[in-house]
Scaffold this motif. Sequence first.
Motif, PDB file in Angstrom:
ATOM      1  N   ILE A   1       0.835  -1.201   0.000  1.00  0.00           N
ATOM      2  CA  ILE A   1       0.000   0.000   0.000  1.00  0.00           C
ATOM      3  C   ILE A   1       0.870   1.251   0.000  1.00  0.00           C
ATOM      4  CG2 ILE A   1      -1.689   1.329   1.309  1.00  0.00           C
ATOM      5  CD1 ILE A   1      -2.795  -1.321   2.363  1.00  0.00           C
ATOM      6  N   ALA A   2       1.886   1.270   0.860  1.00  0.00           N
ATOM      7  CA  ALA A   2       2.778   2.432   0.946  1.00  0.00           C
ATOM      8  C   ALA A   2       3.581   2.607  -0.333  1.00  0.00           C
ATOM      9  CB  ALA A   2       3.719   2.273   2.144  1.00  0.00           C
ATOM     10  N   PHE A   3       4.104   1.503  -0.864  1.00  0.00           N
ATOM     11  CA  PHE A   3       4.915   1.592  -2.073  1.00  0.00           C
ATOM     12  C   PHE A   3       4.092   2.128  -3.239  1.00  0.00           C
ATOM     13  CE2 PHE A   3       7.770  -2.153  -0.548  1.00  0.00           C
ATOM     14  CZ  PHE A   3       8.265  -1.339   0.458  1.00  0.00           C
ATOM     15  N   ALA A   4       2.810   1.738  -3.295  1.00  0.00           N
ATOM     16  CA  ALA A   4       1.953   2.191  -4.389  1.00  0.00           C
ATOM     17  C   ALA A   4       1.527   3.645  -4.204  1.00  0.00           C
ATOM     18  CB  ALA A   4       0.721   1.296  -4.483  1.00  0.00           C
ATOM     19  N   GLY A   5       1.022   3.982  -3.028  1.00  0.00           N
ATOM     20  CA  GLY A   5       0.465   5.316  -2.817  1.00  0.00           C
ATOM     21  C   GLY A   5       1.511   6.402  -2.679  1.00  0.00           C
TER      22      GLY A   5
ATOM     23  N   TYR B   1       2.793  -2.095  -7.698  1.00  0.00           N
ATOM     24  CA  TYR B   1       2.600  -2.588  -6.332  1.00  0.00           C
ATOM     25  C   TYR B   1       1.125  -2.751  -5.985  1.00  0.00           C
ATOM     26  CZ  TYR B   1       7.510  -2.479  -5.005  1.00  0.00           C
ATOM     27  OH  TYR B   1       8.851  -2.744  -4.913  1.00  0.00           O
ATOM     28  N   LEU B   2       0.240  -1.983  -6.628  1.00  0.00           N
ATOM     29  CA  LEU B   2      -1.192  -2.232  -6.445  1.00  0.00           C
ATOM     30  C   LEU B   2      -1.561  -3.614  -6.975  1.00  0.00           C
ATOM     31  CD1 LEU B   2      -2.838   1.189  -7.412  1.00  0.00           C
ATOM     32  CD2 LEU B   2      -2.725   0.140  -5.142  1.00  0.00           C
ATOM     33  N   ILE B   3      -1.012  -3.956  -8.120  1.00  0.00           N
ATOM     34  CA  ILE B   3      -1.230  -5.305  -8.679  1.00  0.00           C
ATOM     35  C   ILE B   3      -0.621  -6.358  -7.767  1.00  0.00           C
ATOM     36  CG2 ILE B   3      -0.741  -6.820 -10.638  1.00  0.00           C
ATOM     37  CD1 ILE B   3      -0.623  -4.273 -12.394  1.00  0.00           C
TER      38      ILE B   3
ATOM     39  N   VAL C   1       2.576  -3.144 -15.862  1.00  0.00           N
ATOM     40  CA  VAL C   1       2.044  -4.508 -15.800  1.00  0.00           C
ATOM     41  C   VAL C   1       3.167  -5.506 -15.537  1.00  0.00           C
ATOM     42  CG1 VAL C   1       0.937  -6.337 -17.151  1.00  0.00           C
ATOM     43  CG2 VAL C   1       0.013  -4.007 -17.188  1.00  0.00           C
ATOM     44  N   TYR C   2       4.300  -5.337 -16.218  1.00  0.00           N
ATOM     45  CA  TYR C   2       5.420  -6.254 -15.992  1.00  0.00           C
ATOM     46  C   TYR C   2       5.912  -6.149 -14.552  1.00  0.00           C
ATOM     47  CZ  TYR C   2       9.582  -9.026 -16.952  1.00  0.00           C
ATOM     48  OH  TYR C   2      10.540 -10.022 -16.934  1.00  0.00           O
ATOM     49  N   PHE C   3       6.081  -4.913 -14.067  1.00  0.00           N
ATOM     50  CA  PHE C   3       6.522  -4.734 -12.686  1.00  0.00           C
ATOM     51  C   PHE C   3       5.520  -5.361 -11.720  1.00  0.00           C
ATOM     52  CE2 PHE C   3       7.326  -2.819  -8.651  1.00  0.00           C
ATOM     53  CZ  PHE C   3       8.677  -2.538  -8.624  1.00  0.00           C
ATOM     54  N   GLY C   4       4.236  -5.133 -11.955  1.00  0.00           N
ATOM     55  CA  GLY C   4       3.218  -5.658 -11.057  1.00  0.00           C
ATOM     56  C   GLY C   4       3.144  -7.170 -11.070  1.00  0.00           C
ATOM     57  N   ALA C   5       3.223  -7.778 -12.248  1.00  0.00           N
ATOM     58  CA  ALA C   5       3.116  -9.236 -12.336  1.00  0.00           C
ATOM     59  C   ALA C   5       4.308  -9.926 -11.681  1.00  0.00           C
ATOM     60  CB  ALA C   5       2.988  -9.662 -13.798  1.00  0.00           C
TER      61      ALA C   5
ATOM     62  N   LEU D   1       3.921  -9.467  -7.929  1.00  0.00           N
ATOM     63  CA  LEU D   1       2.868 -10.360  -7.442  1.00  0.00           C
ATOM     64  C   LEU D   1       3.444 -11.742  -7.181  1.00  0.00           C
ATOM     65  CD1 LEU D   1      -0.714 -10.705  -8.864  1.00  0.00           C
ATOM     66  CD2 LEU D   1       0.713 -12.729  -8.611  1.00  0.00           C
ATOM     67  N   SER D   2       4.209 -12.252  -8.128  1.00  0.00           N
ATOM     68  CA  SER D   2       4.844 -13.560  -7.969  1.00  0.00           C
ATOM     69  C   SER D   2       5.823 -13.552  -6.799  1.00  0.00           C
ATOM     70  CB  SER D   2       5.561 -13.945  -9.263  1.00  0.00           C
ATOM     71  OG  SER D   2       6.373 -15.076  -9.078  1.00  0.00           O
ATOM     72  N   GLY D   3       6.642 -12.499  -6.724  1.00  0.00           N
ATOM     73  CA  GLY D   3       7.639 -12.433  -5.660  1.00  0.00           C
ATOM     74  C   GLY D   3       7.027 -12.411  -4.272  1.00  0.00           C
ATOM     75  N   TYR D   4       6.000 -11.593  -4.075  1.00  0.00           N
ATOM     76  CA  TYR D   4       5.363 -11.523  -2.756  1.00  0.00           C
ATOM     77  C   TYR D   4       4.608 -12.812  -2.425  1.00  0.00           C
ATOM     78  CZ  TYR D   4       6.531  -6.664  -1.865  1.00  0.00           C
ATOM     79  OH  TYR D   4       7.225  -5.498  -1.604  1.00  0.00           O
ATOM     80  N   ALA D   5       4.012 -13.437  -3.440  1.00  0.00           N
ATOM     81  CA  ALA D   5       3.337 -14.719  -3.198  1.00  0.00           C
ATOM     82  C   ALA D   5       4.342 -15.790  -2.777  1.00  0.00           C
ATOM     83  CB  ALA D   5       2.590 -15.158  -4.458  1.00  0.00           C
TER      84      ALA D   5
END
Length: 450
Positions: free
Chosen positions: A86-90, A377-379, A250-254, A257-261
């Motif tokens: 949330i912080a990284f995105a906002g 980061y929102l993604i 999109v590339y950064f977010g995808a 997403l994988s990394g945090y999962a």
Amino acid sequence: MTPPTSSTDAPGADGTTLTVAPGPAPAVAAPTRPAAGGVLVLLGMLLVALNLRMAVTSLGALLDEIRNGLGLSGTMAGLVTTLPTIAFAGLGALTPWLVRRWPAARVLVLAMLALTAGQLLRVITDSAAVFVLTSALALSGIAIANILLPMLVKQYFPHRTGLVTGAYTMSLTLGTTVAAASAVPVAHAFGSWRAGLGVWAGLAAVAVLPWVPLALRAQATRRTASPAAVAAAPARVRPARTRLGWAMAVYFGAQSLSGYAIMGWLAQLFRDAGYAPEAAGLLLAGVTALGVPVALLMPALAGRLGTLRPLVLSLTAFSTAAYLGLAVAPHGLALLWVLLLALGQGAFPLILTTIGLRARTAEGTVALSAFAQSTGYLIAALGPLLVGILYETTGGWTAPIGFLLAALGVQTAAGLVIARPRYIEDEQLTGDGQEEAGVGSPATACSTVG
């Protein structure tokens, strides 16, 4: 470097003076004193990068102790673990606005002071609400620094983007690993989770020191800028209006997403496969540890290649093999899957390098960095959440891994879009996201560092 006779002077994003030659192409900022200022900047960048995940991973390692110590509810604990994305995105989205008003070095000093203060304040409180607020303060500093580092690489090391990005990404990965591995032992040694969480504030304070003289120099340069120079400042770059900007996001977010999962659920997957908790934790740590050399080498490779297509497809192949292996044989070949995951996570240093490669100027770099990371980061915030929901609903790992494979497909499609060499400023000039014939033309400007 001697400026052209028919040029105009304009202040750069961090207080530098840009000399812009006539023509439609934006200017590329290049420092004229890399031997003196460049060494200090590089040291400062490495120290900042070392701190960019310590406040996050140390909290994750001590979450049970913190929940018990502060009486955090399940909802509050979930908020704490979601705060980073949330912080990284906002807050990351505000960084271009900040550097248009103050030198980047000064903004970075304030960001690291916020990180230092937030880490100290959150370990001296007994209030859950204050703990969340002070954690947000620390994360605000990280969010701003996340955006600034690619810009500073472009500003001070325009011809060594891959090498310098690799160095600071390796420092970031090293800090992530050290904090995750050391937080619990430090807490046990001092008898409190507060020590394991607060000790990293000292390193954040050290990271401030190289930027103080740079901030003072940049501020002095900005004060002496003439009104004509201010009027000639470069036009604002708006990545959200370009195809390249969205593909980068999109590339950064995808990949995030994988990394945090993976960080959130891989250990549980190995425990379900029959590994003891300690062994499962070591396997998770292996992904991060093996990622250190990948973080160093990937940007250097990206900087040398004319197209990023081979890297994008190779990273996809590594991740695909790892996911399929985890679905079919998570226990027997665990070390192989960990190695392949580490290689696949090279998408993170790749996209950080690409931010600098796809912008001509420091202004374009910070705008593209802010848009790609804040949107990305929102993604990414959806990753651990959706994996958890699928795991709880189905009681197994087939559906979560299928979701990660689908996200990998989206990542690959976006990666192929950003693989071709072009620049965000040129796409904005056309207004339709199409590459202009002039892309790749020689730089038309130089800068002098104040």
